[in-house]
Design an enzyme around this catalytic site. Structure first.
Site, PDB file in Angstrom:
ATOM      1  N   GLY A  47       4.034  20.597  14.464  1.00 19.58           N
ATOM      2  CA  GLY A  47       5.077  20.513  13.338  1.00 19.58           C
ATOM      3  C   GLY A  47       4.571  19.244  12.467  1.00 19.58           C
ATOM      4  O   GLY A  47       4.672  19.552  11.214  1.00 19.58           O
ATOM      5  N   GLY A 134      -0.462  17.537  20.736  1.00 26.18           N
ATOM      6  CA  GLY A 134      -0.462  18.546  21.753  1.00 26.18           C
ATOM      7  C   GLY A 134      -1.815  19.265  21.707  1.00 26.18           C
ATOM      8  O   GLY A 134      -2.396  20.008  22.686  1.00 26.18           O
ATOM      9  N   GLY A 139      -4.525  24.893  25.678  1.00 21.66           N
ATOM     10  CA  GLY A 139      -5.457  25.613  25.943  1.00 21.66           C
ATOM     11  C   GLY A 139      -5.784  26.554  24.883  1.00 21.66           C
ATOM     12  O   GLY A 139      -6.603  27.518  24.863  1.00 21.66           O
ATOM     13  N   VAL A 270       6.534   4.509  16.961  1.00 18.77           N
ATOM     14  CA  VAL A 270       7.774   4.202  16.341  1.00 18.77           C
ATOM     15  C   VAL A 270       8.755   3.937  17.546  1.00 18.77           C
ATOM     16  O   VAL A 270       9.001   4.570  18.331  1.00 18.77           O
ATOM     17  CB  VAL A 270       7.971   5.682  15.457  1.00 18.77           C
ATOM     18  N   GLU A 379      -1.083  34.367  32.509  1.00 10.07           N
ATOM     19  CA  GLU A 379      -2.247  33.951  32.002  1.00 10.07           C
ATOM     20  C   GLU A 379      -3.110  33.324  32.995  1.00 10.07           C
ATOM     21  O   GLU A 379      -2.682  32.538  33.848  1.00 10.07           O
ATOM     22  CB  GLU A 379      -2.048  33.029  30.754  1.00 10.07           C
ATOM     23  N   HIS A 459       5.137  22.892  28.350  1.00  8.96           N
ATOM     24  CA  HIS A 459       5.794  23.630  26.978  1.00  8.96           C
ATOM     25  C   HIS A 459       7.448  23.101  26.587  1.00  8.96           C
ATOM     26  O   HIS A 459       8.211  23.885  26.759  1.00  8.96           O
ATOM     27  CB  HIS A 459       5.772  24.951  27.157  1.00  8.96           C
ATOM     28  N   ASN A 498       3.276  31.380  24.588  1.00 13.13           N
ATOM     29  CA  ASN A 498       2.981  29.946  24.564  1.00 13.13           C
ATOM     30  C   ASN A 498       3.494  29.373  23.065  1.00 13.13           C
ATOM     31  O   ASN A 498       3.598  30.226  21.948  1.00 13.13           O
ATOM     32  CB  ASN A 498       1.810  29.685  24.431  1.00 13.13           C
TER      33      ASN A 498
END
Length: 524
Positions: A47, A134, A139, A270, A379, A459, A498
């Site tokens: 993000g 991340g 992966g 922060v 997976e 996740h 994912n």
């Protein structure tokens, strides 16, 4: 010797604690004077990287505050430590490595390494630390959910057709995500993936190649011995030394810096966010060294503030602001609707050889979306050391209800995480996974080495979710120009996929909306 070791660990732990909230800085920048910048992005994961690039392209002066360090790929192929020979680069301010069981904890020096763990009640969470967030430790799987499953999680205010037509392709194009070429899939390094494909075929389950943010040309160089063996040797969770992984520092973030309007400041943790005067926001952070020792405290004021510190980090900052009344209008939905994407790990026992190396990122998905209990995908879960031949680790994902929550602990000044790992929904997802695994076992004569493990997730999602804490574009209710653009927005699951691609696509959507509405928008 034991006294020396205990003293070393005490000093290391003290250094790590110095980076936390309650420790006084050695000095304060510019005698406490605020540094003004038009926009601040906290965090440089999916993000934050998207927000940074779009702000820079719009001509908005932006600072990105990232707690971790910058990791430059070297020609020598030694940027990161490896799973078979870890050192301080492997973990974030920890005296031991933190990979999930059965991998043992190994003593290391405290350092601002790439992989961090958040230990909660009922769950442990793995997350990245460094410029690229991340993407340094994932992966590289770039997986888009189906429309049908998407709307089992997200509100209809998000137009899936637009995501599918505009934002998912936009992200894939910048990450340069593509499926594994057949010539690489047929090498010995991808034996585990081919075994899983064949087993799924025999069980009547659908398989497909997944897009991965990997430079397959560099993987070919690894195979030819011209680059250090990284992807083909399962080196993804501590970083990829060959440079084959298209992590965010090598695309979105470098593109943002190239605009001349974005400055990334690593090793800035922060600690506080809050309101300043004239509708602006104040951000206070500790600048640390690579051992976690606080060097200086800094204070910034900005007009636009984008939170992208991940599900745990962003939610914790908001909870601290709510508790300390620096953001007084945050509502009581904050910290709720958190989930694990129904992550699980399973080890399947095979009669023959699996992989000659620790493996490679999962590039094949087994989809059992019409599972009568609940949809499931599998997976190949490779890259872990100490996995014996004949054992095929498998990552399972589904749709978990957002039943977890984070609450603020005033004593530690951190967020406590709770996950009901034995709820009715968790049991249902477990039964769905077992049903799929049983179908594979019956068709192939395989078996499980142990029951599925739901004790950790890579996740984490939720805590400041759409429709509860933020509007459909991530603006925090009651706070103009304060935005959440990371996995905190997502209520517990990205619908059997994912999360990275969906997080980035939603961030692209939010930034388009923001930049189309701010006054005096400036274009490059």
């Amino acid at each position: 010797m034991s006294q020396m070791l205990n003293r070393r660990r005490f000093l290391q732990a003290s250094a790590a604690a110095a980076a936390s909230v309650g420790v006084s800085a050695l000095r304060t920048s510019a005698a406490g004077v605020d540094e003004y910048v038009e926009a601040i992005v906290i965090g440089s994961g999916f993000g934050g990287a998207v927000a940074s690039l779009r702000l820079g392209q719009a001509g908005i002066a932006t600072i990105v505050l990232e707690r971790g360090r910058r990791w430059q790929i070297t020609d020598a192929g030694d940027t990161f430590s490896t799973t078979d020979n870890p050192d301080g680069r492997a973990a974030w301010l920890s005296s031991t490595t933190v990979l999930p069981p059965p991998v043992p904890e190994i003593p290391i020096d405290v350092f601002t390494g790439v992989l961090d763990i958040k230990r909660g009640s009922g769950i442990n969470v793995y997350r990245g630390a460094g410029v690229g967030g991340g993407s340094l430790v994932y992966g590289a799987i770039t997986y888009q959910p189906t429309e049908e499953l998407f709307y089992k999680v997200f509100p209809r205010t998000i137009n899936y057709t637009r995501l599918d037509r505009i934002y998912y392709p936009r992200v894939r194009s910048i990450l340069k995500a593509s499926p594994i070429p057949d010539d690489i899939l047929q090498t010995e390094y991808y034996l585990a993936s081919r075994i899983l494909m064949e087993q799924a075929r025999k069980a009547g389950l659908n398989t497909r190649k997944i897009d991965a943010a990997i430079d397959w040309g560099i993987v070919r160089q690894e195979i030819a011995g011209k680059k250090v063996a990284s992807i083909i040797n399962g080196q993804v969770y501590y970083g990829t030394n060959s440079g084959a992984k298209n992590s965010l520092d090598r695309n979105y973030l470098s593109m943002a810096e190239a605009t001349g309007n974005v400055e990334i400041r690593p090793l800035h943790i922060v600690t506080t966010i809050g309101e300043a005067d004239r509708g602006r926001y104040r951000v206070v952070c500790n600048q640390i060294n690579e051992q976690g020792v606080v060097l200086v405290q800094k204070s910034f004021v900005c007009r636009y503030l984008f939170l992208a510190a991940g599900s745990i980090g962003t939610t914790e900052l908001l909870l601290r602001a709510k508790t300390n009344r620096t953001l007084r209008r945050l509502n009581n939905q904050l910290g709720k609707f958190w989930g694990t994407n129904s992550d699980s790990s399973t080890a399947m026992i095979n009669a023959g050889q699996t992989n000659p190396t620790p493996g490679n990122p999962g590039v094949i998905a087994v989809e059992h979306l019409d599972n009568p209990i609940a949809p499931v995908i599998l997976e190949a879960f490779t890259g872990l050391p100490f996995v014996p031949q004949g054992i095929l680790p498998v990552l399972g994902q589904g749709i978990s209800q957002p039943e977890g929550n984070l609450t603020y602990n005033s004593a530690t000044q951190l967020a406590d995480l709770f996950w009901p790992n034995n709820s009715a929904d968790s049991q249902r997802n477990t039964q769905a996974l077992l049903s799929t695994l049983q179908r594979l076992n019956q068709a192939n004569g395989t078996s499980l080495a142990a029951p599925p493990d739901y004790s950790f997730t890579a996740h984490p999602l939720g805590g400041a979710t759409i429709g509860k804490v933020c509007d459909t574009h991530g603006q925090v209710f009651g706070y103009p120009n304060l935005f959440v653009v990371d996995g905190s927005l997502i209520p517990g699951s990205t619908a059997c996929s994912n999360p990275s691609l969906t997080i980035a696509a939603l961030a692209e959507r939010s930034m388009d909306h923001f930049l189309n509405r701010i006054p005096r928008r400036r274009k490059m």
